[in-house]
Motif scaffolding. Structure first.
Motif, short mmCIF file in Angstrom:
data_model
loop_
_atom_site.label_atom_id
_atom_site.label_comp_id
_atom_site.label_asym_id
_atom_site.label_seq_id
_atom_site.Cartn_x
_atom_site.Cartn_y
_atom_site.Cartn_z
N ALA A 123 -2.07 -9.98 16.12
CA ALA A 123 -3.10 -10.74 16.84
C ALA A 123 -3.04 -10.48 18.35
N LYS A 124 -1.86 -10.60 18.94
CA LYS A 124 -1.73 -10.35 20.38
C LYS A 124 -1.95 -8.88 20.70
N THR A 125 -1.58 -8.00 19.79
CA THR A 125 -1.75 -6.57 20.03
C THR A 125 -3.23 -6.21 20.18
N THR A 126 -4.10 -6.87 19.41
CA THR A 126 -5.52 -6.56 19.52
C THR A 126 -6.04 -6.82 20.93
N VAL A 127 -5.40 -7.75 21.64
CA VAL A 127 -5.82 -8.07 23.01
C VAL A 127 -5.44 -6.95 23.98
N ILE A 128 -4.27 -6.35 23.78
CA ILE A 128 -3.78 -5.36 24.75
C ILE A 128 -4.17 -3.93 24.41
N VAL A 129 -4.74 -3.69 23.24
CA VAL A 129 -5.12 -2.33 22.84
C VAL A 129 -6.00 -1.64 23.89
N PRO A 130 -7.09 -2.28 24.39
CA PRO A 130 -7.93 -1.57 25.36
C PRO A 130 -7.17 -1.13 26.61
N ALA A 131 -6.26 -1.97 27.09
CA ALA A 131 -5.48 -1.62 28.28
C ALA A 131 -4.53 -0.47 27.99
N SER A 158 -8.62 -8.85 30.30
CA SER A 158 -10.04 -8.72 30.63
C SER A 158 -10.24 -8.52 32.13
N ALA A 159 -9.53 -9.29 32.93
CA ALA A 159 -9.64 -9.15 34.38
C ALA A 159 -9.18 -7.77 34.83
N ALA A 160 -8.09 -7.29 34.26
CA ALA A 160 -7.57 -5.97 34.63
C ALA A 160 -8.57 -4.87 34.26
#
Length: 197
Positions: A123-131, A158-160
C-alpha cells in the motif's frame, strides 16, 4: 487445499492454539506479535505477485489462460480482478506499477528493493512508485515510507512530483498533463492508449 492433515496443520488452527496459551493482558502482546509475524510472512508474496502481474500484462498472458471453469477471460481487467482479487481496476494498475518499477532495476538491486517493499508494504509502496521511477533512487522513498503515515507520505510525494517540472530536473513537456489524464483513465487498456499517443 489439504492443509488439514496432521503432517501439515491448518495455519489458522495452529495460530489459535498458540494464542490460547496467552490469557488476559499477555494475550494483547501475543496477538500483536502474531500479526507482525503474519504480515512479514505474507508481504513478500504480495510483492512477487506485483512482479508476476507486470509480466502477465507485458506479455499478454491473460489471453492465453482460462478460468477454472474453462472459459476465457474477456478482458485484462476481468483477469486481474479475478486473479489478484482486487475490487477495482485502479488498484490492479497500482500493483502493476510496482511490478513495472521493479523490472527497471538489475537483479541485485531489485532483490534489495523487493525486500524493502515487503517491509513497508504494498500500500505505501504504491505512493512512492512515481518518485522512484522518476529518480531511480529508491532508498529515500523507502525511508520516507518507514517514517511517515500514509496521508503525510502521499502529500509529500505529490508535492515533490509537482515541484519537479520547475526544479533542476524538469519533466518532459506535458508530463503533468499526462499524469492527470492517466489518473482519470478507467482501466489499463485506456492507460495503454494514452501512453501510446
Amino acid at each position: 487445499s489439504s492443509h488439514g492433515t496432521s503432517a501439515h496443520p491448518d495455519p489458522a488452527v495452529a495460530v489459535s492454539r498458540f494464542l490460547a496459551q496467552f490469557p488476559g493482558g499477555s494475550r494483547a502482546e501475543a496477538v500483536h506479535w502474531t500479526l507482525k509475524a503474519l504480515r512479514s510472512h505474507v508481504e513478500p508474496d504480495r510483492v512477487l505477485m506485483c512482479e508476476l502481474a507486470w509480466e502477465v500484462h507485458t506479455q499478454g498472458y491473460w489471453r492465453l489462460v482460462r478460468r477454472d471453469d474453462g472459459s476465457a477471460y474477456e478482458t485484462e481487467e476481468v483477469y486481474f480482478r479475478d486473479v489478484l482479487g482486487v475490487a477495482s481496476w485502479r488498484t490492479a494498475y497500482k500493483r502493476l506499477a510496482i511490478g513495472r518499477m521493479l523490472a527497471a532495476f538489475a537483479d541485485l538491486e531489485r532483490s534489495a528493493l523487493r525486500a524493502a517493499i515487503a517491509e513497508i508494504g504494498v500500500a505505501k509502496t504504491t505512493v512512492i512508485v512515481p518518485a522512484i521511477e522518476h529518480t531511480t533512487e529508491w532508498r529515500v522513498g523507502i525511508d520516507l515510507a518507514h517514517r511517515l503515515a500514509y496521508p503525510v507520505l502521499q502529500a509529500r510525494v505529490s508535492a515533490a512530483l509537482q515541484a519537479l517540472p520547475r526544479g533542476r530536473e524538469p519533466s518532459p513537456p506535458g508530463e503533468r498533463f499526462r499524469r492527470a489524464i492517466l489518473s482519470a483513465m478507467p482501466d489499463i487498456e485506456a492507460m495503454e492508449v494514452v501512453e501510446r499517443f
